[in-house]
Design an enzyme around this catalytic site. Sequence first.
Site, PDB file in Angstrom:
ATOM      1  N   SER A 166       2.420  -6.027  -6.989  1.00 43.91           N
ATOM      2  CA  SER A 166       3.848  -6.330  -7.158  1.00 43.91           C
ATOM      3  C   SER A 166       4.290  -7.525  -6.306  1.00 43.91           C
ATOM      4  CB  SER A 166       4.684  -5.104  -6.805  1.00 43.91           C
ATOM      5  OG  SER A 166       4.391  -4.668  -5.495  1.00 43.91           O
ATOM      6  N   ASP A 408      13.397  -0.904   0.748  1.00 48.22           N
ATOM      7  CA  ASP A 408      12.271  -1.773   0.400  1.00 48.22           C
ATOM      8  C   ASP A 408      12.132  -2.875   1.448  1.00 48.22           C
ATOM      9  OD1 ASP A 408      10.395  -3.496  -0.633  1.00 48.22           O
ATOM     10  OD2 ASP A 408      11.263  -3.575  -2.652  1.00 48.22           O
ATOM     11  N   HIS A 411       8.856  -5.965  -0.530  1.00 49.61           N
ATOM     12  CA  HIS A 411       9.073  -7.063  -1.480  1.00 49.61           C
ATOM     13  C   HIS A 411      10.126  -8.015  -0.927  1.00 49.61           C
ATOM     14  CE1 HIS A 411       7.500  -3.617  -3.836  1.00 49.61           C
ATOM     15  NE2 HIS A 411       6.677  -4.578  -4.241  1.00 49.61           N
TER      16      HIS A 411
END
Length: 435
Positions: A166, A408, A411
């Site tokens: 990702s 998160d 990312h």
Amino acid sequence: MVPALISSYMPKLPYSNLEWGVIQKKVGPFLWLMVISTILVLFVMDSSTRFSSSVAVSHSGGLKQGSARSLPANDTDATSPELSSGDIGEVCDISEGKWVEEPRGSIYTNTTCPTMPDIKNCGKYGKDQSYVYWRWQPKGCVIPRFEPETFLGMVRGKKMAVIGDSLARDHVESLLCLLSQAEIPSIAFRDEIDKCVTWNFPEHNFTLMVLWTEYIVETIPRIENGTVASYEIHLDKASRNWTEKLPGVDYAILSGGNWFFRAVHLYEGGKLIGCINCWEQNLTRYEVTYAIRRVVRTGLHFISTCKECEGLTTFLRTYTPSHFQNGSWFDGGYCNRTSPLDESQIRLTDVAWEIRNIQREEIARVRENHRGGKVKFGVLDITKAIMMRADGHPEGHWTKRAEGRANDCLHWCLPGPVDMWSDVLLATLMKNSLS
Ligand SMILES: *[C@@H]1O[C@H](CO)[C@@H](O)[C@H](O)[C@H]1NC(C)=O
Ligand SMILES: *[C@@H]1O[C@H](CO)[C@@H](O)[C@H](O)[C@H]1NC(C)=O
Ligand SMILES: *[C@@H]1O[C@H](CO)[C@@H](O)[C@H](O)[C@H]1NC(C)=O
Ligand SMILES: *[C@@H]1O[C@H](CO)[C@@H](O)[C@H](O)[C@H]1NC(C)=O
Ligand SMILES: *[C@@H]1O[C@H](CO)[C@@H](O)[C@H](O)[C@H]1NC(C)=O
Ligand SMILES: *[C@@H]1O[C@H](CO)[C@@H](O)[C@H](O)[C@H]1NC(C)=O
Ligand SMILES: *[C@@H]1O[C@H](CO)[C@@H](O)[C@H](O)[C@H]1NC(C)=O
């Protein structure tokens, strides 16, 4: 000393975007190419066929020797080959530097990027935007502000594949926002699970693909009690999910690392040799760094011996660490810093740095073993720069937050620090376009 210019495709530096835009429209494509090459020749007298964003390889760090097994950089001789001299690194090492204030922010915003993924649109979900106003300043040189027309000019007629997890997707999403300032891409292919996607830029005859692979090598999820309990990875078999798509690709950007901290069972020659973070008492424990070195070596070996990959240039994008404080993804870790860290605040004893060193060593190794080969290898070494950007993650500012999901801190928001990876990519492509 006046900072040297590493990819001096702008006539007046630093930062003359406006004037450049005007000149660009007046100059035909051929003349345009001449201008680029002339300026480049002046600044980068480099006949090396090697691709590198820097040459300052650290051979420190080494490998942890513990109860777990480790793999030397070279099976017979633990010293790694040095990268070439005469490389761009003599002028500038892009991987070293600091973040400095950039009052103009990014070249795009969440309203000007037509491909903005909702999940990375941190501004929409309330993240304070001060983290956008920084740019990477390498030691001793300037990376020009990203110029989408220049990038698309460099890759005209080419196909680029970004391969990984990702975080590779994050890089592609950033690149799409950057490039869509010049041409809005169209989706040419998307698999059912949205893991492998191809975009076309018809005006520039450029194709960009993202190819999903968690571990670079063949992977089988092990289901126990109805959930994925572990991943069985075959250290010596590059995953066909990406290798099958490699023929015809001109630029590949390989990356990985973050999935190795889960429960993983390691196979070699089809036989179980041990595991990482597993529950069985009777299995040999391996370090994450062992498995990462092994799969990077397998991936690079596949590429270097791939018969249908003539003309391919492969970059290894180095490791991007997470910035969880006081916990992890699963137990309330957060990352609420509001400005970049400086070099004294990051820990180069961290496993992240060790992974980066391993990745660089493996690139140096494949170059050494395949001198004069038809496939070229380079590195996009963004680890230190990105280690400093604890402020650039979505944290709670993403869609899933509403459903009670985790912060998160892995990312990257768009726009954000991840955009710098494409600055480094463009600078590296420019620098190597003459060799
Ligand atoms: C290891 O390095 C030595 C010399 O440094 C070289 O002769 C040998 O081929 C290398 N082995 C491998 C497996 O790369
Ligand atoms: C874009 O981000 C700003 C914050 O910078 C936010 O106020 C706005 O709602 C966002 N717009 C869209 C279209 O997501
Ligand atoms: C699956 O369930 C069994 C029985 O409850 C348990 O012994 C085992 O540890 C579980 N496996 C995993 C991977 O959690
Ligand atoms: C990778 O390949 C396997 C086996 O063909 C397939 O089951 C899996 O869905 C593929 N994964 C992706 C992300 O394409
Ligand atoms: C480890 O123990 C399990 C039983 O818990 C057994 O099924 C397995 O064969 C053992 N593996 C090895 C490598 O000894
Ligand atoms: C975070 O953890 C450290 C120790 O790991 C502790 O000293 C500190 O108080 C914690 N901070 C918060 C806000 O919980
Ligand atoms: C970050 O969050 C912690 C825990 O909630 C809090 O103690 C700290 O003051 C916050 N820092 C900033 C800069 O907001």
